[in-house]
Design a protein around this motif. Sequence first.
Motif, PDB file in Angstrom:
ATOM      1  N   LEU A   1      -1.734  -0.137  -4.884  1.00  0.00           N
ATOM      2  CA  LEU A   1      -2.086  -1.374  -4.205  1.00  0.00           C
ATOM      3  C   LEU A   1      -3.578  -1.391  -3.908  1.00  0.00           C
ATOM      4  O   LEU A   1      -4.213  -0.348  -3.774  1.00  0.00           O
ATOM      5  N   SER A   2      -4.119  -2.573  -3.770  1.00  0.00           N
ATOM      6  CA  SER A   2      -5.526  -2.715  -3.417  1.00  0.00           C
ATOM      7  C   SER A   2      -5.737  -2.280  -1.970  1.00  0.00           C
ATOM      8  O   SER A   2      -4.862  -2.460  -1.125  1.00  0.00           O
ATOM      9  N   ASN A   3      -6.899  -1.721  -1.671  1.00  0.00           N
ATOM     10  CA  ASN A   3      -7.202  -1.353  -0.293  1.00  0.00           C
ATOM     11  C   ASN A   3      -8.075  -2.405   0.381  1.00  0.00           C
ATOM     12  O   ASN A   3      -8.703  -2.145   1.395  1.00  0.00           O
ATOM     13  N   ASN A   4      -8.096  -3.609  -0.162  1.00  0.00           N
ATOM     14  CA  ASN A   4      -8.841  -4.722   0.406  1.00  0.00           C
ATOM     15  C   ASN A   4      -8.116  -5.230   1.655  1.00  0.00           C
ATOM     16  O   ASN A   4      -7.005  -5.732   1.563  1.00  0.00           O
ATOM     17  N   PRO A   5      -8.720  -5.111   2.846  1.00  0.00           N
ATOM     18  CA  PRO A   5      -8.031  -5.522   4.070  1.00  0.00           C
ATOM     19  C   PRO A   5      -7.732  -7.013   4.133  1.00  0.00           C
ATOM     20  O   PRO A   5      -6.872  -7.440   4.900  1.00  0.00           O
ATOM     21  N   ASN A   6      -8.396  -7.828   3.315  1.00  0.00           N
ATOM     22  CA  ASN A   6      -8.099  -9.267   3.293  1.00  0.00           C
ATOM     23  C   ASN A   6      -6.730  -9.554   2.681  1.00  0.00           C
ATOM     24  O   ASN A   6      -6.203 -10.647   2.842  1.00  0.00           O
ATOM     25  N   LEU A   7      -6.152  -8.589   1.987  1.00  0.00           N
ATOM     26  CA  LEU A   7      -4.843  -8.768   1.357  1.00  0.00           C
ATOM     27  C   LEU A   7      -3.700  -8.216   2.199  1.00  0.00           C
ATOM     28  O   LEU A   7      -2.547  -8.323   1.824  1.00  0.00           O
ATOM     29  N   PHE A   8      -4.008  -7.610   3.344  1.00  0.00           N
ATOM     30  CA  PHE A   8      -2.969  -7.049   4.210  1.00  0.00           C
ATOM     31  C   PHE A   8      -2.212  -8.173   4.908  1.00  0.00           C
ATOM     32  O   PHE A   8      -2.736  -9.258   5.116  1.00  0.00           O
ATOM     33  N   SER A   9      -0.969  -7.909   5.309  1.00  0.00           N
ATOM     34  CA  SER A   9      -0.161  -8.879   6.040  1.00  0.00           C
ATOM     35  C   SER A   9      -0.566  -8.861   7.507  1.00  0.00           C
ATOM     36  O   SER A   9      -0.770  -7.800   8.092  1.00  0.00           O
ATOM     37  N   ALA A  10      -0.653 -10.031   8.103  1.00  0.00           N
ATOM     38  CA  ALA A  10      -1.029 -10.119   9.515  1.00  0.00           C
ATOM     39  C   ALA A  10       0.199  -9.868  10.384  1.00  0.00           C
ATOM     40  O   ALA A  10       1.330 -10.137  10.005  1.00  0.00           O
ATOM     41  N   GLY A  11      -0.018  -9.329  11.544  1.00  0.00           N
ATOM     42  CA  GLY A  11       1.026  -9.057  12.526  1.00  0.00           C
ATOM     43  C   GLY A  11       0.347  -8.510  13.761  1.00  0.00           C
ATOM     44  O   GLY A  11      -0.823  -8.795  14.012  1.00  0.00           O
ATOM     45  N   ALA A  12       1.055  -7.704  14.545  1.00  0.00           N
ATOM     46  CA  ALA A  12       0.422  -7.054  15.694  1.00  0.00           C
ATOM     47  C   ALA A  12      -0.716  -6.165  15.204  1.00  0.00           C
ATOM     48  O   ALA A  12      -1.735  -6.018  15.864  1.00  0.00           O
ATOM     49  N   VAL A  13      -0.527  -5.568  14.022  1.00  0.00           N
ATOM     50  CA  VAL A  13      -1.575  -4.812  13.332  1.00  0.00           C
ATOM     51  C   VAL A  13      -1.536  -5.229  11.870  1.00  0.00           C
ATOM     52  O   VAL A  13      -0.533  -5.747  11.391  1.00  0.00           O
ATOM     53  N   LEU A  14      -2.626  -5.029  11.143  1.00  0.00           N
ATOM     54  CA  LEU A  14      -2.619  -5.335   9.712  1.00  0.00           C
ATOM     55  C   LEU A  14      -1.685  -4.364   9.000  1.00  0.00           C
ATOM     56  O   LEU A  14      -1.650  -3.177   9.313  1.00  0.00           O
ATOM     57  N   GLN A  15      -0.908  -4.865   8.055  1.00  0.00           N
ATOM     58  CA  GLN A  15       0.078  -4.041   7.369  1.00  0.00           C
ATOM     59  C   GLN A  15      -0.052  -4.187   5.868  1.00  0.00           C
ATOM     60  O   GLN A  15      -0.289  -5.276   5.357  1.00  0.00           O
ATOM     61  N   LEU A  16       0.115  -3.071   5.179  1.00  0.00           N
ATOM     62  CA  LEU A  16       0.185  -3.087   3.720  1.00  0.00           C
ATOM     63  C   LEU A  16       1.557  -3.565   3.273  1.00  0.00           C
ATOM     64  O   LEU A  16       2.531  -3.447   4.018  1.00  0.00           O
ATOM     65  N   ASP A  17       1.642  -4.088   2.063  1.00  0.00           N
ATOM     66  CA  ASP A  17       2.947  -4.353   1.473  1.00  0.00           C
ATOM     67  C   ASP A  17       3.605  -3.010   1.179  1.00  0.00           C
ATOM     68  O   ASP A  17       2.953  -1.962   1.174  1.00  0.00           O
ATOM     69  N   ARG A  18       4.891  -3.030   0.878  1.00  0.00           N
ATOM     70  CA  ARG A  18       5.576  -1.782   0.516  1.00  0.00           C
ATOM     71  C   ARG A  18       4.899  -1.184  -0.714  1.00  0.00           C
ATOM     72  O   ARG A  18       4.440  -1.895  -1.599  1.00  0.00           O
ATOM     73  N   PHE A  19       4.838   0.135  -0.738  1.00  0.00           N
ATOM     74  CA  PHE A  19       4.203   0.807  -1.861  1.00  0.00           C
ATOM     75  C   PHE A  19       5.016   2.042  -2.226  1.00  0.00           C
ATOM     76  O   PHE A  19       5.862   2.488  -1.470  1.00  0.00           O
ATOM     77  N   LYS A  20       4.752   2.556  -3.390  1.00  0.00           N
ATOM     78  CA  LYS A  20       5.445   3.748  -3.862  1.00  0.00           C
ATOM     79  C   LYS A  20       4.456   4.883  -4.001  1.00  0.00           C
ATOM     80  O   LYS A  20       3.268   4.661  -4.236  1.00  0.00           O
ATOM     81  N   CYS A  21       4.949   6.092  -3.829  1.00  0.00           N
ATOM     82  CA  CYS A  21       4.145   7.282  -4.081  1.00  0.00           C
ATOM     83  C   CYS A  21       5.081   8.338  -4.669  1.00  0.00           C
ATOM     84  O   CYS A  21       6.289   8.162  -4.701  1.00  0.00           O
ATOM     85  N   ARG A  22       4.503   9.404  -5.123  1.00  0.00           N
ATOM     86  CA  ARG A  22       5.262  10.461  -5.756  1.00  0.00           C
ATOM     87  C   ARG A  22       4.989  11.754  -5.005  1.00  0.00           C
ATOM     88  O   ARG A  22       3.841  12.069  -4.702  1.00  0.00           O
ATOM     89  N   LEU A  23       6.026  12.496  -4.664  1.00  0.00           N
ATOM     90  CA  LEU A  23       5.885  13.776  -3.998  1.00  0.00           C
ATOM     91  C   LEU A  23       6.271  14.898  -4.954  1.00  0.00           C
ATOM     92  O   LEU A  23       7.302  14.814  -5.606  1.00  0.00           O
ATOM     93  N   THR A  24       5.412  15.887  -5.064  1.00  0.00           N
ATOM     94  CA  THR A  24       5.743  17.054  -5.871  1.00  0.00           C
ATOM     95  C   THR A  24       5.646  18.285  -4.961  1.00  0.00           C
ATOM     96  O   THR A  24       4.694  18.414  -4.198  1.00  0.00           O
ATOM     97  N   LYS A  25       6.632  19.154  -5.064  1.00  0.00           N
ATOM     98  CA  LYS A  25       6.691  20.353  -4.226  1.00  0.00           C
ATOM     99  C   LYS A  25       5.518  21.263  -4.565  1.00  0.00           C
ATOM    100  O   LYS A  25       5.220  21.499  -5.733  1.00  0.00           O
ATOM    101  N   ARG A  26       4.832  21.730  -3.542  1.00  0.00           N
ATOM    102  CA  ARG A  26       3.723  22.664  -3.746  1.00  0.00           C
ATOM    103  C   ARG A  26       4.241  24.043  -4.090  1.00  0.00           C
ATOM    104  O   ARG A  26       5.307  24.445  -3.627  1.00  0.00           O
TER     105      ARG A  26
END
Length: 70
Positions: free
Chosen positions: A42-67
Amino acid sequence: MPLGVGCRDCVGSEFAIQRIFAYVVTIVKHFDILPPQYSELLSNNPNLFSAGAVLQLDRFKCRLTKRKQK
């Protein structure tokens, strides 16, 4: 406000915050957090965040790999 404010403050808020901290630290300690394999970040542009009590990102995915243990 998820844990309340003032006289309506949650009795267990301090415990909840400590548990969340321990949970996140454990994940960061044992896993590498990587970008998703088959989709864009996702973009890290704060103008694209959702407004609310605090600015929020849309749902995003990440990948976890065991160290690997050292």
